[in-house]
Every structure is written in structure tokens, then in C-alpha cells.
Design a protein around this motif. Structure first.
Motif, PDB file in Angstrom:
ATOM      1  N   TYR A 170      -3.867 -10.113  -7.296  1.00 55.16           N
ATOM      2  CA  TYR A 170      -3.523  -8.776  -6.819  1.00 55.16           C
ATOM      3  C   TYR A 170      -2.837  -8.031  -7.962  1.00 55.16           C
ATOM      4  N   LEU A 171      -3.238  -6.790  -8.165  1.00 55.45           N
ATOM      5  CA  LEU A 171      -2.672  -5.960  -9.210  1.00 55.45           C
ATOM      6  C   LEU A 171      -2.066  -4.702  -8.616  1.00 55.45           C
ATOM      7  N   VAL A 172      -0.969  -4.271  -9.178  1.00 54.15           N
ATOM      8  CA  VAL A 172      -0.354  -2.999  -8.837  1.00 54.15           C
ATOM      9  C   VAL A 172      -0.157  -2.243 -10.144  1.00 54.15           C
ATOM     10  N   ASN A 173      -0.687  -1.040 -10.195  1.00 54.86           N
ATOM     11  CA  ASN A 173      -0.664  -0.245 -11.430  1.00 54.86           C
ATOM     12  C   ASN A 173      -1.291  -1.019 -12.590  1.00 54.86           C
ATOM     13  N   LYS A 174      -2.370  -1.757 -12.256  1.00 55.89           N
ATOM     14  CA  LYS A 174      -3.180  -2.510 -13.221  1.00 55.89           C
ATOM     15  C   LYS A 174      -2.436  -3.700 -13.832  1.00 55.89           C
ATOM     16  N   GLN A 191      -0.659  -0.335  -1.732  1.00 62.86           N
ATOM     17  CA  GLN A 191      -1.749   0.025  -2.639  1.00 62.86           C
ATOM     18  C   GLN A 191      -1.910  -1.061  -3.699  1.00 62.86           C
ATOM     19  N   ILE A 192      -2.882  -1.927  -3.499  1.00 67.61           N
ATOM     20  CA  ILE A 192      -3.131  -3.002  -4.457  1.00 67.61           C
ATOM     21  C   ILE A 192      -4.607  -3.020  -4.831  1.00 67.61           C
ATOM     22  N   ASP A 193      -4.875  -3.484  -6.034  1.00 70.56           N
ATOM     23  CA  ASP A 193      -6.223  -3.746  -6.483  1.00 70.56           C
ATOM     24  C   ASP A 193      -6.378  -5.253  -6.648  1.00 70.56           C
ATOM     25  N   THR A 194      -7.604  -5.720  -6.687  1.00 70.89           N
ATOM     26  CA  THR A 194      -7.845  -7.152  -6.827  1.00 70.89           C
ATOM     27  C   THR A 194      -8.871  -7.413  -7.916  1.00 70.89           C
ATOM     28  N   GLN A 195      -8.767  -8.619  -8.438  1.00 71.67           N
ATOM     29  CA  GLN A 195      -9.765  -9.118  -9.365  1.00 71.67           C
ATOM     30  C   GLN A 195      -9.826 -10.633  -9.193  1.00 71.67           C
ATOM     31  N   PRO A 196     -10.908 -11.274  -9.609  1.00 70.83           N
ATOM     32  CA  PRO A 196     -11.006 -12.730  -9.450  1.00 70.83           C
ATOM     33  C   PRO A 196      -9.868 -13.433 -10.179  1.00 70.83           C
ATOM     34  N   ASN A 212       9.947 -10.896 -10.922  1.00 73.20           N
ATOM     35  CA  ASN A 212      10.564  -9.718 -11.523  1.00 73.20           C
ATOM     36  C   ASN A 212       9.719  -8.466 -11.294  1.00 73.20           C
ATOM     37  N   ALA A 213       8.390  -8.625 -11.396  1.00 77.16           N
ATOM     38  CA  ALA A 213       7.507  -7.483 -11.124  1.00 77.16           C
ATOM     39  C   ALA A 213       7.595  -7.073  -9.665  1.00 77.16           C
ATOM     40  N   LEU A 214       7.756  -8.048  -8.783  1.00 78.99           N
ATOM     41  CA  LEU A 214       7.881  -7.769  -7.355  1.00 78.99           C
ATOM     42  C   LEU A 214       9.151  -6.977  -7.074  1.00 78.99           C
ATOM     43  N   LEU A 215      10.249  -7.371  -7.737  1.00 77.92           N
ATOM     44  CA  LEU A 215      11.515  -6.670  -7.510  1.00 77.92           C
ATOM     45  C   LEU A 215      11.448  -5.218  -7.986  1.00 77.92           C
ATOM     46  N   LYS A 216      10.701  -4.981  -9.057  1.00 79.56           N
ATOM     47  CA  LYS A 216      10.586  -3.606  -9.545  1.00 79.56           C
ATOM     48  C   LYS A 216       9.892  -2.697  -8.539  1.00 79.56           C
ATOM     49  N   LEU A 217       9.090  -3.300  -7.662  1.00 74.52           N
ATOM     50  CA  LEU A 217       8.371  -2.519  -6.656  1.00 74.52           C
ATOM     51  C   LEU A 217       9.126  -2.440  -5.336  1.00 74.52           C
TER      52      LEU A 217
END
Length: 809
Positions: A664-668, A647-652, A699-704
Motif C-alpha cells: 500500500y502506498l500513500v503519496n507514492k 486514499q491509498i494506491d497499491t502495487q504488487p 514512522n510513516a504511519l505516524l506522519k499520516l
């Protein structure tokens, strides 16, 4: 290390079974890795007992056979047919019962079975010595002179009861337990039983006819040296008891003199060495070092070049032994030896360790000396060995004991506080029990008061030099199992395991990328200030500047892995390696100001990917094709799939870094940015080729990270695909279509994909067309046309309402 159960019983009463003894030793810290039964002879005479011949008569159908009845302690005597000429009523004999397997001195083992011999029943066998492996004679059966009751195991009569080899995984700090005596000391303490020490009261000096001059030149490497001579001995095979002792711990007997030195080493933990006294030149022993490069041939026939620090045992002309490590080829005991000089010493652990490691020699002696033997044991062991040698080889002690010990080694004195004992163990042990345990471990208590005492630790306990060490000794004998668990104990109290292991995940991602053609790079964290300045608008902290930089080019810490990757690409491209895929795990650095004005330094771990050049090398099958954004996006997706992130969101992506791309954003929160690097940034490192780059927040990747696998049943009902062509404003992205579709249909929509994009004059100004496929599936039933049409109509209405879409027919 191997310990004999029966050998231990010579030191301490052990009614417990060997397996129980093993558990007790493990509880004291001497971890028992296994207990193996050792038969004194093959088969161990199992099923062989003492019997008494009650009746004996000739077989009616065979002149050389006798019919006997034999009492073997059972309810009824056994009928046995015997062919021995010397069998007679009233004899005590050796009987192999039915089911016993005999191992004869020659030939193959065989099993005793019930039989009929010339029509007579026979339920056992009266044995000769060769039939049970105790000799070569087959002239007749063995006739015993014993009062032992019928049915007594024959192994007990012959003193051949099975022994048990206890394998101990000895840790390096417990060299004090590297002997039967040392192991028995721990059993003495935990079982609170006395030890029976071997007596040396019978030792005496017979004469001084073979006195040697002994000199120690290096008292640091050899603090204590003792020895004596024994003359008139006979070197021969060892008696059975000595051979059995050595075999029980896996040692091969050599001869009676050498076997005694090996026996004492494993009995008391004190290595000894026997020299042929007739080979000692000048009637002199010198303990010294020799010049660098001196050749010396050891017992294994190898010539070794000595170092200037190797301690040697020499005579007046030549070296004879590497002290504490290995003997020489020309000074050892042989079958022609009649006189020996017996050495028992304490060598410096550091000296022996250095020499053994240099020459690659690992012996029973060096194993003990390099860890620290008991400096107070040499004389006792010398007397013990001398008495045993006289017992098995004869001879007389022909010199006084030489004991050179200029500076005695004092015991360790350690202050111990009762409050620290209670704190570290977790409970309060009765003070009387504490001192009983310490006394049983030969640790005396001095200056005892209500608060503390001085533990006087014997010199052989080289591992007990601190207060915590003494407390550990108390605990291991008191028993860790006797310390109760807290009533407030919870599952998470026992242990905490990291849910995510960063090193493991880094290895897994690295293997994934390497398997897909990427090369890992490792670059400097120092960089040029101009690089950080070029992306300043994207940074959240100030530069970390070096106070004493080597150069202006390496004066700040990097705030991005981008330029490290670009420099690596340029370096390889300049060497005609133009098709590259790289990845790097590395840290970035910044500093911020806290509210109180202090400086806070920040380190963050990142993962970067970079692609440049062609996807594959040009070949006759296909033309070269340049890497594209979707090649990078595919690799990024593989990493996300490894972490099971869906579950990912995207923005430019940030246009300061990328000419085009996505974040790519996860939980904004941003997780990874990828796209085509801005050409102006590439030009800073003189890179002219297009570069696709991805930057992960590691680090954000490891939290997921989710290490748990999830399984779903294979769908039993088919999926359905429907396609739509949507005419939209050019500003509308596919991400908006995807998000709206999933918001509109949450139950049946499995996936959405764009398979064509079209722009043309016939669509109108500022318009484009997306051809989109929708995959629908119901896990509980087959979809009907009515349900499918209803779902698609709902999607169409949503696109028309929210995106002003026009559906192309």
C-alpha cells in the motif's frame, strides 16, 4: 499541610482576607489548595450579638414571662418576650436575632423566628449560656459586664471569631515552610512587613534538682541534641486557646504537655518529644543504635524489630524512642506524670528517612526531620515549649539546658552573578530590590561587587544550594506575574505540544489488535547474519555487526521484524499452539556511508503482523478454516482506519519477501506490505506452514496520523447500486479498475467492489471476468434514471477504451 489564618496573624499583620492571603502564598510557590472556614463552636454564634435591655415588664397574660425592649444597635429596639427570672432593665445581654441558628449544648439546632407569645410580639431571643453552646447552665440569661457597643457580634466578645484553615500543597523541597513561622517568613518577604517572634525572655532555670546525664554516641545521625527537665507539673486537659489552635489545623488535643509539643512543632517547625522523667532508668539519656533485631514496642502498641542503623533514644537500661520518628509505649507522658525530660534535637535527614521507610511510620516529626529541619532552632523551641508547659501545666525548670552540638552546621555559600539573574528571570531587577528580597529571606550578601556577590544561605534552606536556586528565590518573591511578556510573543512561543504522540498511538493500535485476537510479542534485536542475507536484495543499508557477539547466532542487528516473528511462531507451534495471530512493535537497524566517508547508523520503527493456522478453532458448528490473505488484509485495514487513512494506491509486493501480496502506498511512498511469506524464507526457521505477514513503516504511519475527528451529515438521499460484468485480460488487476472508475466519475461514485471472479474456456484464452458493483449517490438530490444511465455509460466507455474490456450481458 494546614495553616491557621488567626495563628499566622500572631506572627505578621494580615489585614487581607484569608482568600487574598491564599493567593499571595500561591504566588510565592506555596500553592494553596483551599481555604475553609473553621468555627470555634458550632455555628460560630453567627447572628448573635450584644444587646442592652431598655425596658422590662411582666407579661399581662403569663406570670413567668417578661416583655422587654432590647437595643441591638439597630434603628429601633426589638420587642422580645423573655422567660428568664433574672432579666432586668439596664442589663447587657446576649441576643439571637431573627434568622440566627442556635446550637445548644444539648438538643438539636433551632432557628430564631418572629413569633407571638401569648399575644405579644417577639423578634429575637435573650440567651442563656446553654442555648448558645457555651455551657450547661439554664438558670437564667447571661448578664455581661462590658462596655462594647450594642450590636457587637457575640463571637468577638467571647473571642470565638471564626478562623480559616489554609491548606497548602507543600512540595518536598519547601520543608522550611512547614510551620506557621515558616509560612510567615514568606509573607514577610513578599509583603515587606516585620515579623513578631514569640518571646522567650521569661525563660529561666529554677534549679538543678533533676539533671540528667546525656550522651550522643552517633553524632552523624544526631548532629545536635538539646533537652531539659521540668518537675512538679500537672498533666490535665489543655486550656481552650491551646485546644482551639490544634483543632484549627486538624489535630486532636491529648493533654496539656503533649499538646504543647504538637503546638510548637506546627508553630516553629521544630518537633519535640516529652519523656516521663520518672521512667528514665539510671538518670541517663543515650542517643545510639542497637543490635539488629532488638524488639521495641512503639506508642501504637506494635512490637517492631529494629535495624542496626535505627537511631534510638535510650536510658541506661532500655530504648525509649525511635529518634525523630515515634515514641515508645512505656516512656511517654500519662496522667500520672509529674516530671518530664523535654527533648529538642536535629537529626540527620537520611537517617530518619531510612528508619521511617523501613518501619512504615509517617509522623509529623519524621515528615520534618527527614526533609531537613533548622539546626539552629532546637534551643529556641525548647525554651518556647518550656514556658508554655509551665503556663498550662505548672512546674519548674529543674535542670540547665543540655546542648550537645560538637560540629555546628555552616550556612551555604553560593556565588551569584547579576548577569545570570537577568538572564534567567528575563528582565533586569533593580539591584537594591534584589538584596532587599534576599535579606527578607534571611539570605545575606557577602563579597558584593559590580559583577557578583556571595549569597550566605541559612542552614534551614536545604533546597537553596546553587546559583539557580538563589535566583529562583528572588523571582518567586519578586513575583512571576511582575515579569512582563515579550512584545514579540506569539501563540507558539508559549508552548509546543506534539501533534502526534507516538506512545499514545502505539497504545491505541495495540489495544485494537489485541481486541481482534492478536497477541503482542517482544523479541531480541540481535539475529543471525543468514536472515539478513536471505533478504539482502530488499535492504538499503549494510548490517550493523557486533564487535563482541555472544555467539554467531546473535552477531548482527536485525534489518527486518520478519524472522523475529517467524521464530516466535515456530516456538509456539512446536508446543502445539498452531493457530496464532501476533503483532510486534520493534526497531530495525542498518548503517550507511556518508559522502565524507563516515558511518551513519540508522534506526527505524516498524510494526509487524503475522497469521498462521486456522481462523477459529474447530467446533461442532463449523469446520476449521485456514487463515487467508483477506484475513490479514482486514486487520491491516483496521489499523489504517484507526489513522483515518483512506486514499491509498497499491502495487504488487516484493516477490523476494512474498509469494503474493500487495504494497500500500500513500503519496507514492510505501506504507505497508502484506502477503504470503515466501516458503523458502519460512524454511530458514523450520516453519512449514503458510504464514501471512504484514510490515508497517511505523514512522510513516505516524506522519499520516490525524487525531481530529471529522463529522458529516447523514445523507438525506438514497444511494443506488449498479453491477457490471467485465471480461478483461488476465493481466488487468482490480486496482486498475478501481482507479480508472474513480478517475472517470469523481462526483457520484461512492464505492466500488468486486463480488465475483470467473475464468473459463468459454471466455477465451488469457481472459477473466470481474463482476463489479458500483455505488452511486448525490448528496444534494435523488438520482434519476437518466443520470444513472449516463454515469454508467461513461464508466463503460472508459473501461472499453482504457482496459479493452468487453461488457457481458
Amino acid at each position: 499541610m494546614e495553616i491557621s489564618y488567626k495563628w499566622l496573624q500572631e506572627y505578621i499583620e494580615l489585614p487581607e482576607l484569608p482568600e487574598v492571603v491564599g493567593k499571595i502564598l500561591t504566588g510565592t510557590g506555596l500553592e494553596v489548595e483551599g481555604v475553609e472556614k473553621i468555627d470555634a463552636i458550632p455555628g460560630g454564634l453567627e447572628g448573635v450579638v450584644i444587646g442592652e435591655v431598655l425596658t422590662c415588664s411582666r407579661h399581662p397574660d403569663a406570670d413567668k414571662l417578661s416583655l422587654t425592649t432590647v437595643d441591638v444597635g439597630a434603628e429601633q429596639p426589638l420587642p422580645i418576650v423573655c422567660g428568664a427570672p433574672n432579666v432586668a432593665a439596664g442589663q447587657k445581654v446576649i441576643v439571637a436575632l431573627v434568622g440566627a441558628t442556635l446550637h445548644p449544648s444539648s438538643g438539636e439546632p433551632f432557628q430564631i423566628k418572629k413569633a407571638k407569645i401569648r399575644g405579644a410580639a417577639s423578634e429575637g431571643m435573650i440567651c442563656a449560656e446553654d442555648e448558645i453552646g457555651l455551657g450547661a447552665s439554664h438558670a437564667g440569661i447571661m448578664v455581661l459586664d462590658t462596655d462594647l457597643p450594642n450590636g457587637t457580634p457575640a463571637a468577638r466578645y467571647f473571642n470565638l471569631e471564626a478562623d480559616y484553615q489554609i491548606a497548602i500543597g507543600l512540595t518536598p523541597n519547601r520543608i522550611d515552610a512547614a510551620s506557621h513561622f515558616g509560612t510567615a517568613r514568606d509573607l514577610k518577604a513578599v509583603l515587606n512587613r516585620p515579623l513578631t517572634m514569640p518571646s522567650v525572655d521569661g525563660f529561666s532555670v529554677d534549679n538543678q534538682d533533676r539533671t540528667l546525664n546525656v550522651r550522643v554516641d552517633d553524632v552523624v545521625a544526631c548532629p545536635r541534641y538539646t533537652g531539659l527537665t521540668i518537675s512538679g507539673l500537672t498533666v490535665q486537659e489543655s486550656p481552650d486557646w491551646l485546644k482551639q489552635r490544634l483543632l484549627s489545623i486538624g489535630l486532636n488535643p491529648i493533654n496539656n504537655v503533649v499538646d504543647v509539643t504538637n503546638f510548637v512543632c506546627h508553630d516553629l517547625g521544630q518537633p519535640l518529644h516529652a519523656f516521663d522523667a520518672d521512667k528514665i532508668a539510671g538518670n541517663e539519656i543515650i542517643v545510639q543504635t542497637l543490635p539488629e533485631g532488638t524488639p521495641f514496642v512503639t506508642l501504637d502498641g506494635v512490637e517492631r524489630k529494629l535495624t542496626a542503623t535505627d537511631l534510638m533514644i535510650c536510658d541506661a537500661e532500655k530504648p525509649m524512642c525511635i529518634a525523630g520518628v515515634f515514641g515508645g509505649q512505656n516512656s511517654g507522658v500519662t496522667s500520672h506524670t509529674t516530671s518530664i525530660f523535654l527533648e529538642s534535637a536535629y537529626f540527620s535527614p537520611a537517617s530518619v528517612r531510612k528508619t521511617a521507610q523501613h518501619h512504615g511510620l509517617k509522623t509529623d516529626a519524621s515528615f520534618r526531620f527527614e526533609r531537613g529541619t533548622d539546626p539552629n532552632m532546637p534551643v529556641f523551641a525548647l525554651k518556647r515549649a518550656a514556658l508554655l508547659i509551665q503556663d498550662v501545666a505548672g512546674g519548674v525548670v529543674s535542670s540547665d539546658i543540655t546542648d550537645l552540638y560538637p560540629t555546628p552546621i555552616d550556612p551555604f555559600r553560593v556565588q551569584v552573578r547579576y548577569k545570570n539573574i537577568d538572564r534567567l528571570i528575563g528582565i533586569q531587577i533593580d539591584r537594591t530590590e534584589i538584596h532587599r528580597i534576599l535579606s527578607a529571606l534571611d539570605i545575606e550578601a557577602d563579597e558584593v561587587n559590580a559583577e557578583s556577590f556571595i549569597a550566605v544561605v541559612p542552614a534551614y534552606r536545604v533546597d537553596v544550594t546553587r546559583e539557580a536556586d538563589v535566583i529562583e528565590e528572588i523571582l518567586r518573591i519578586y513575583g512571576l506575574d511582575n515579569v512582563p511578556l515579550s512584545v514579540h510573543l506569539a501563540a507558539d512561543t508559549l508552548s509546543e505540544f506534539p501533534k502526534v504522540d507516538p506512545n499514545q498511538w502505539q497504545s491505541r493500535v495495540g489495544q485494537l489488535l489485541a481486541a481482534n485476537g492478536f497477541y503482542e510479542i517482544l523479541t531480541l534485536s540481535l539475529t543471525r547474519p543468514a536472515y539478513n542475507d536471505a533478504i539482502r536484495s530488499t535492504l538499503t543499508g549494510a548490517d550493523v555487526t557486533l564487535l563482541n557477539p555472544l555467539s554467531e547466532e546473535l552477531s548482527v542487528m536485525r534489518q527486518s521484524l520478519l524472522f523475529s516473528s517467524l521464530e516466535t511462531l515456530v516456538y509456539n507451534i512446536n508446543r502445539r499452539q498452531k493457530d496464532l495471530k501476533t503483532f510486534e512493535f520493534g526497531k530495525i537497524y542498518s548503517q550507511t556511508q556518508s559522502e565524507d566517508g563516515s558511518t551513519k547508523y540508522v534506526e527505524k520503527m516498524r510494526l509487524s503482523l503475522a497469521l498462521v493456522g486456522n481462523q477459529e478453532a474447530e467446533s461442532w458448528q463449523q469446520k476449521a478454516q485456514s487463515v487467508a490473505y483477506h484475513d490479514l488484509a482486514t486487520s491491516v485495514q483496521r489499523v489504517l482506519n484507526l489513522f483515518r487513512i483512506k486514499q491509498i494506491d497499491t502495487q504488487p509486493a516484493d516477490p523476494s519477501l512474498f509469494q503474493y501480496g500487495l504494497t500500500y502506498l500513500v503519496n507514492k511512498k510505501p506504507l505497508v506490505s502484506l502477503g504470503l511469506v515466501q516458503p523458502k524464507l519460512a524454511k530458514l526457521v523450520d516453519l512449514k506452514q503458510p504464514v501471512f505477514y504484514a510490515d508497517f513503516d511505523w514512522n510513516a504511519l505516524l506522519k499520516l496520523a490525524n487525531s481530529k475527528s471529522r463529522y458529516e451529515e447523514v445523507p438525506r438521499f438514497p444511494e443506488v447500486r449498479r453491477d457490471l460484468s467485465l471480461v478483461l485480460d488476465k493481466a488487468v488487476t482490480f486496482e486498475q479498475i478501481r482507479r480508472l472508475a474513480h478517475q472517470t466519475e469523481r462526483k457520484l461514485l461512492r464505492s466500488i467492489n468486486v463480488f465475483d471472479v470467473y475464468e473459463g474456456e468459454n471466455l477465451g484464452s488469457g481472459k477473466k471476468s470481474y463482476s463489479v458493483s458500483f455505488t452511486l449517490q448525490d448528496p444534494t438530490q435523488t438520482l434519476t434514471d437518466a443520470t444513472i444511465d449516463k454515469t454508467m455509460q461513461r464508466l463503460i466507455s472508459g473501461f472499453e477504451r482504457e482496459l479493452s474490456a468487453v461488457i457481458r450481458k
